[in-house]
Structures are given as C-alpha cells and as structure tokens.
Design a protein around this motif. Structure first.
Motif, mmCIF file in Angstrom:
data_model
loop_
_atom_site.group_PDB
_atom_site.id
_atom_site.type_symbol
_atom_site.label_atom_id
_atom_site.label_comp_id
_atom_site.label_asym_id
_atom_site.label_seq_id
_atom_site.Cartn_x
_atom_site.Cartn_y
_atom_site.Cartn_z
ATOM 1 N N LYS A 93 0.716 -1.072 0.081
ATOM 2 C CA LYS A 93 -0.101 0.060 0.106
ATOM 3 C C LYS A 93 0.935 1.299 -0.024
ATOM 4 C CE LYS A 93 -4.293 -1.989 2.233
ATOM 5 N NZ LYS A 93 -4.864 -2.151 3.131
ATOM 6 N N ALA A 94 1.891 1.132 0.743
ATOM 7 C CA ALA A 94 2.840 2.589 0.880
ATOM 8 C C ALA A 94 3.408 2.656 -0.511
ATOM 9 C CB ALA A 94 4.003 2.091 1.858
ATOM 10 N N ARG A 95 4.071 1.340 -1.137
ATOM 11 C CA ARG A 95 4.415 1.784 -2.759
ATOM 12 C C ARG A 95 3.322 2.141 -3.451
ATOM 13 N NH1 ARG A 95 7.314 -3.071 -1.278
ATOM 14 N NH2 ARG A 95 5.594 -4.232 -2.076
ATOM 15 N N ASP A 96 2.172 1.564 -3.471
ATOM 16 C CA ASP A 96 1.025 2.136 -4.416
ATOM 17 C C ASP A 96 0.563 3.717 -4.331
ATOM 18 O OD1 ASP A 96 1.025 -0.556 -5.217
ATOM 19 O OD2 ASP A 96 -0.937 -1.063 -4.101
ATOM 20 N N ALA A 97 0.774 4.037 -2.965
ATOM 21 C CA ALA A 97 0.378 5.478 -2.571
ATOM 22 C C ALA A 97 1.676 6.309 -3.095
ATOM 23 C CB ALA A 97 0.479 5.651 -1.052
ATOM 24 N N GLY A 98 2.790 6.029 -2.874
ATOM 25 C CA GLY A 98 3.981 6.661 -3.443
ATOM 26 C C GLY A 98 3.950 6.873 -4.946
ATOM 27 N N GLY A 99 3.543 5.676 -5.540
ATOM 28 C CA GLY A 99 3.262 5.765 -7.018
ATOM 29 C C GLY A 99 2.419 6.665 -7.725
ATOM 30 N N ASP A 100 1.503 7.310 -7.100
ATOM 31 C CA ASP A 100 0.463 7.928 -7.460
ATOM 32 C C ASP A 100 1.100 9.423 -7.995
ATOM 33 O OD1 ASP A 100 -2.237 6.544 -5.451
ATOM 34 O OD2 ASP A 100 -1.670 6.047 -7.736
#
Length: 100
Positions: A93-100
C-alpha cells in the motif's frame, strides 16, 4: 596369480550386492527427503524445545503437555504468518500510494 586362484563372486552374491545398494540408495533418498522436510518446517528446534520443556517440568500427563506445547507453537506460527502478511500488505500500500 592370486586373482586366478581366488573365487569370483557368485551370481547370487552379485544380486545381493545390487539389491543391497538399491535399498541403501532408497534409504538415502528417504533420509534426504525427511531432512528437507524437517528443515523446511523448522521441526528440529521445536521438537528439541518441547523435549527440554517436558523433561524440565515432568508433567503428570506428558502426552497432554506435548499436545498443548505443539498447539502453542502452531498458534505462534499462524500469528507470525499473519503479521508477515499484514506487513507485506502495508508495504504494498505504501508503494502504491507513493506511485500516484
């Protein structure tokens, strides 16, 4: 000269030798599989820990003690597995949030 005088192994002896080698090979294979299984599931330290605790406490019902010990270990393993899943989920989730 010595070889000429010595008796050659009989066919029966050779068959026994081949059969013996075959059995040894199967046993070695079984031992390897058991060793891999033991390592994969980290059984040795669990069993050693259980026996140490059993002999330290010398409970009245050793079988019930061992059952409860294994149940506690299994419960701890499940909890650790769930914690690992949650940690991986948070990391994703942290990687996904950082990728936005």
């Amino acid at each position: 000269q010595v070889l000429a005088n010595s008796a050659a192994p009989s066919l029966q002896t050779l068959r026994w030798g081949c059969a013996h080698l075959s059995v040894m090979s199967k046993q070695n294979s079984a031992v390897r599989r058991l060793d891999e299984y033991t390592r994969k599931h980290n059984l040795q330290p669990v069993i050693q820990g259980m026996l140490v605790a059993l002999f330290k406490e010398c409970p009245e019902d050793p079988y019930q003690f061992m059952v409860e010990y294994i149940q506690r270990v299994a419960q701890q393993r499940r909890a650790e597995a769930m914690n690992n899943i949650v940690a991986v989920d948070h990391s994703q989730k942290a990687r996904d949030a950082g990728g936005d």
